[in-house]
Enzyme design. Structure first.
Site, PDB file in Angstrom:
ATOM      1  N   HIS A 176       0.720  -1.141   0.113  1.00  0.00           N
ATOM      2  CA  HIS A 176      -0.035   0.017  -0.039  1.00  0.00           C
ATOM      3  C   HIS A 176       0.830   1.258   0.159  1.00  0.00           C
ATOM      4  O   HIS A 176       0.346   2.255  -0.715  1.00  0.00           O
ATOM      5  CB  HIS A 176      -1.121  -0.006   1.232  1.00  0.00           C
ATOM      6  CG  HIS A 176      -2.042  -0.946   0.683  1.00  0.00           C
ATOM      7  ND1 HIS A 176      -2.352  -2.215   1.216  1.00  0.00           N
ATOM      8  CD2 HIS A 176      -3.340  -0.668   0.037  1.00  0.00           C
ATOM      9  CE1 HIS A 176      -3.266  -2.865   0.635  1.00  0.00           C
ATOM     10  NE2 HIS A 176      -3.878  -2.003  -0.115  1.00  0.00           N
ATOM     11  N   ARG A 189     -15.336   1.875  -1.116  1.00  0.00           N
ATOM     12  CA  ARG A 189     -15.133   0.675  -0.562  1.00  0.00           C
ATOM     13  C   ARG A 189     -15.259   0.537   0.908  1.00  0.00           C
ATOM     14  O   ARG A 189     -14.652   1.812   1.711  1.00  0.00           O
ATOM     15  CB  ARG A 189     -13.565   0.080  -1.203  1.00  0.00           C
ATOM     16  CG  ARG A 189     -13.549  -1.377  -0.476  1.00  0.00           C
ATOM     17  CD  ARG A 189     -12.224  -1.937  -0.923  1.00  0.00           C
ATOM     18  NE  ARG A 189     -11.116  -1.347  -0.250  1.00  0.00           N
ATOM     19  CZ  ARG A 189      -9.752  -1.511  -0.655  1.00  0.00           C
ATOM     20  NH1 ARG A 189      -9.514  -2.507  -1.564  1.00  0.00           N
ATOM     21  NH2 ARG A 189      -8.781  -1.140   0.011  1.00  0.00           N
ATOM     22  N   GLU A 213     -11.192 -10.436  -5.418  1.00  0.00           N
ATOM     23  CA  GLU A 213      -9.839 -10.368  -5.142  1.00  0.00           C
ATOM     24  C   GLU A 213      -9.324 -11.770  -4.371  1.00  0.00           C
ATOM     25  O   GLU A 213      -8.153 -11.778  -3.934  1.00  0.00           O
ATOM     26  CB  GLU A 213      -9.278  -9.344  -4.505  1.00  0.00           C
ATOM     27  CG  GLU A 213     -10.272  -9.005  -3.227  1.00  0.00           C
ATOM     28  CD  GLU A 213      -9.912  -7.436  -2.669  1.00  0.00           C
ATOM     29  OE1 GLU A 213      -8.860  -7.030  -2.912  1.00  0.00           O
ATOM     30  OE2 GLU A 213     -10.678  -7.145  -1.729  1.00  0.00           O
ATOM     31  N   ASP A 219      -4.764  -8.061  -4.411  1.00  0.00           N
ATOM     32  CA  ASP A 219      -4.865  -9.185  -3.904  1.00  0.00           C
ATOM     33  C   ASP A 219      -4.950 -10.753  -4.444  1.00  0.00           C
ATOM     34  O   ASP A 219      -4.713 -11.741  -3.970  1.00  0.00           O
ATOM     35  CB  ASP A 219      -6.093  -8.934  -2.845  1.00  0.00           C
ATOM     36  CG  ASP A 219      -5.482  -8.216  -1.724  1.00  0.00           C
ATOM     37  OD1 ASP A 219      -4.408  -8.437  -1.069  1.00  0.00           O
ATOM     38  OD2 ASP A 219      -6.253  -7.239  -1.316  1.00  0.00           O
ATOM     39  N   ARG A 241       2.271 -10.092  -1.317  1.00  0.00           N
ATOM     40  CA  ARG A 241       2.294  -8.737  -2.182  1.00  0.00           C
ATOM     41  C   ARG A 241       3.470  -7.905  -1.529  1.00  0.00           C
ATOM     42  O   ARG A 241       3.798  -6.795  -2.245  1.00  0.00           O
ATOM     43  CB  ARG A 241       0.867  -8.171  -2.471  1.00  0.00           C
ATOM     44  CG  ARG A 241       0.370  -7.627  -1.216  1.00  0.00           C
ATOM     45  CD  ARG A 241      -1.136  -7.149  -1.591  1.00  0.00           C
ATOM     46  NE  ARG A 241      -1.530  -5.657  -1.805  1.00  0.00           N
ATOM     47  CZ  ARG A 241      -2.464  -5.192  -1.975  1.00  0.00           C
ATOM     48  NH1 ARG A 241      -3.349  -5.833  -1.871  1.00  0.00           N
ATOM     49  NH2 ARG A 241      -2.559  -3.702  -2.342  1.00  0.00           N
ATOM     50  N   CYS A 249      -9.809  -2.810 -10.539  1.00  0.00           N
ATOM     51  CA  CYS A 249      -9.292  -1.445  -9.987  1.00  0.00           C
ATOM     52  C   CYS A 249      -7.897  -1.924  -9.204  1.00  0.00           C
ATOM     53  O   CYS A 249      -7.407  -1.202  -8.529  1.00  0.00           O
ATOM     54  CB  CYS A 249     -10.246  -1.001  -8.816  1.00  0.00           C
ATOM     55  SG  CYS A 249     -10.573  -2.335  -7.561  1.00  0.00           S
TER      56      CYS A 249
HETATM   57  C1  PEP Z   1      -6.746  -5.048  -4.913  1.00  0.00           C
HETATM   58  O1  PEP Z   1      -6.405  -6.042  -4.192  1.00  0.00           O
HETATM   59  O2  PEP Z   1      -6.328  -5.206  -6.261  1.00  0.00           O
HETATM   60  C2  PEP Z   1      -7.163  -3.741  -4.496  1.00  0.00           C
HETATM   61  C3  PEP Z   1      -7.210  -2.706  -5.526  1.00  0.00           C
HETATM   62  O3  PEP Z   1      -7.415  -3.499  -3.265  1.00  0.00           O
HETATM   63  P1  PEP Z   1      -6.097  -2.859  -2.082  1.00  0.00           P
HETATM   64  O4  PEP Z   1      -4.899  -2.812  -3.392  1.00  0.00           O
HETATM   65  O5  PEP Z   1      -6.494  -1.919  -1.473  1.00  0.00           O
HETATM   66  O6  PEP Z   1      -5.824  -4.172  -1.299  1.00  0.00           O
HETATM   67 MG    MG Z   2      -7.445  -5.670  -2.205  1.00  0.00          MG
END
Ligand code: PEP
Ligand code: MG
Length: 588
Positions: A193, A337, A439, A463, A473, A510
């Site tokens: 993140h 979300r 995800e 995810d 990740r 996304c």
């Molecule tokens: C994802 O997992 O692709 C996503 C958009 O959510 P985050 O990156 O916030 O886990």
């Molecule tokens: Mg995610």
């Protein structure tokens, strides 16, 4: 000063040149510094002041936790206060400062070593937890002593490059991002993140830069190359000039993309693609509007929490925040979300106890359903705000859905909340679009069934890649294995797009793959028509879409889907697209 270079992986493009600020979250070996006899009492006083400041911080957090989340959560902080105030602990540290005539940090480190050894010798699981508490408290005192308070950065009068071992997103959002030229992190991965935040703000970043902190501690100037993932320490003048011209060239290329701002995102053969923005922090709405997006495809609401952690926002705070966000975007849709807390996005202060595998634990919708109070507060606020705008403007999206059951329970909760609000006299829309993020592999496999239960689906490849390939990740040690282009991931993506088509349910993406120039042609070819990316990537994707032909991408996708490894897929795409990318000046 002599030149040194450490290398990791570039995860956010650009070049940063500036003074480094080193931030280390893990305890580092303390230095033993002799203190002259006449200064010993001063050193003891410094130690006491650091303890008091730490206790004050812990107590503030405890009070907030008690008010917002109840006694259960606050007790963690109370235990920390007891440790920090423990007379035998304080006396031991002070005794070492006095008898050995040394600095407080060294004395504290010695006492910590003794305590940890004592816990370990007892070999008790309960005590293992207490050991973590002691480590936590001592680290906080050490950080106070070292003046590592990030808030100090706000007072800086010049921008800096942050060099850190680990920088959790909850800390990253507290940084004055306008003063950050770049990030060089020892830990992290391409979709962790903090990386996403860096990319969103157009801040160059590299992860997996081992030894960066150690190397940067004495450096005066660093260059961070976000393309190559390199951190150069104390470069000479010639090198700085070279990097400077590289930086300018990149910025000019980015500025050139401004001409696509108002142009439609349509392929050469007339296939329309919607471009939406992912935002984490409200300030990113400016960039989203500047790049003329079709809406917000993902607002990560947990960042609302992270800024105020460990305080949870009240219903009125949620309402005020969402209203302002939607007002700026209306009539364009805004997909909010619900909290995706847990995993690596949150310290244990909300969950209560540490988890051995937090990414497989109480995260996303699981945490919301396990502790429905804060979820209901958020749903109430979302429904109230939805009632203030035209139908369909506010959309609710649920993270980490693993099957239809979670969506059914959520829909029931949403209906209950809507009924209650109506009874209380609020304006409540007949239907607030409710969507699921796909995800988790099981949700992708069940996409047809899931599609029948929801109003829209958004594929979260960050995810989905992590869980499909069993690759963390955020772990730089396995970053090489983290491949959204892996045929196993691509098959799931294809299944979800097909399921949406078959059931007449909108599918968007996304995850970061939606912003990857190599993946975009393939995804268009697979039939994806909605891309939600960080705002900085919008012009890149729009420019790319405008140069593509849908017919050609379908062909490209067909060939790519017949391949059997991530490497084959990437090599095939690169081979087919290299000349095209060079022509339209896209850097991959
Ligand atoms: C994802 O997992 O692709 C996503 C958009 O959510 P985050 O990156 O916030 O886990
Ligand atoms: Mg995610």
């Amino acid at each position: 000063m002599s030149r040194l270079e450490v290398t990791g992986t570039g995860v956010s493009p650009g070049i940063a040149i500036g003074e480094p600020v080193v931030y280390e979250t893990r305890p580092v070996a303390a230095l033993r510094i002799p203190v002259p006899p006449e200064k010993v009492e001063e050193e003891v006083a410094t130690f006491r002041a650091a303890v008091e400041e730490t206790v004050r911080r812990i107590e503030t957090n405890a009070a907030r936790a008690r008010e917002e989340m109840g006694e259960e959560y606050a007790s963690i902080f109370d235990a920390h206060t007891l440790i920090a105030r423990d007379p035998s602990f304080l006396e031991s540290v002070e005794r070492i400062i006095r008898t050995e005539q040394v600095n407080a940090e060294w004395a504290l480190d010695q006492v910590l070593g003794e305590l940890v050894a004592r816990f370990e010798n007892l070999g008790d699981l309960y005590l293992e937890d207490r050991k973590l508490d002691v480590l936590d408290v001592v680290t906080q005192i050490l950080q106070t002593l070292r003046g590592q308070d990030l808030r100090r950065l706000e007072g800086l009068d010049h921008p800096v490059v942050i060099v850190a071992d680990d920088l959790p997103p909850s800390l990253a959002v507290q940084l004055p991002l306008e003063k950050i030229l770049g990030f060089a992190l020892e830990m992290g991965g391409p979709t962790s993140h903090t990386t996403i935040i860096a990319r969103s703000f157009g801040i160059p970043a590299a992860v997996g830069v081992h030894g960066a902190c150690e190397a940067a501690r004495t450096a005066r100037l660093v260059v961070l190359d976000g393309f190559e993932g390199k951190l150069v320490l104390d470069p000479d003048e010639v090198e700085v000039k070279e990097y400077e011209s590289h930086r300018l060239e990149y910025e000019e290329r980015q500025a050139h993309l401004a001409h696509v701002r108002t142009l439609p995102s349509v392929t050469r053969d007339g296939h329309r693609v919607e471009l939406l923005a992912n935002i984490d922090l409200p300030i990113e709405v400016n960039a989203a509007l500047e790049w003329n997006v079709d809406g917000i495809g993902l607002y990560r609401s947990e960042f609302l929490y992270m800024k105020a952690s460990p305080k949870l926002p009240s219903e009125e705070e949620h309402v005020a925040f969402y209203r302002e966000l939607v007002e700026r975007m209306v009539p364009r849709p805004v997909t909010i979300r619900t909290f995706d807390l847990g995993g690596k996005k949150l310290a244990r202060d909300v969950i209560g106890s540490p988890e051995a595998n937090p990414v497989l634990g109480l995260r996303g919708i699981r945490l919301c359903l396990a502790k429905p109070d804060f979820f209901v507060t958020q749903l109430r606020a979302l429904v109230r705000v939805a009632g203030q705008f035209p139908a369909g403007t506010v959309r609710i999206m649920i993270p980490l859905v693993s099957g239809v059951e979670e969506m059914r329970i959520t829909r029931r909760l949403l209906e209950d909340v809507s009924r209650e609000l109506r009874e209380e006299g609020h304006e409540v829309p007949a239907n607030v679009p409710l969507g699921a993020m796909v995800e988790v592999p099981s949700a992708a496999v069940l996409a047809r069934q899931l599609a029948r239960e929801v109003d829209f689906i958004s594929i979260g490849t960050n995810d989905l890649t992590q869980y499909t390939l069993a690759v963390d990740r955020a772990n730089e040690l396995v970053a090489d294995l983290y491949r959204p282009s892996h045929p196993g991931v691509l098959r799931l993506v294809q299944e979800v797009i097909r399921a949406g088509d078959a059931e007449g349910v909108e599918v968007s993406m996304c995850g970061e793959a939606a912003a990857d120039p190599l993946m975009v042609p393939l995804l268009i070819g697979l039939g994806l028509r909605k891309f939600s990316t960080n705002p900085q990537a919008i012009p890149v994707v729009r420019n790319l879409v405008r140069h593509l032909s849908y017919r050609e991408t379908s062909n490209l996708a067909r060939q790519a889907m017949a391949l059997t490894t991530a490497r084959e897929v990437e090599e095939y795409l690169l081979e087919r697209l290299a000349i095209f990318f060079a022509k339209i000046k896209i850097h991959v």
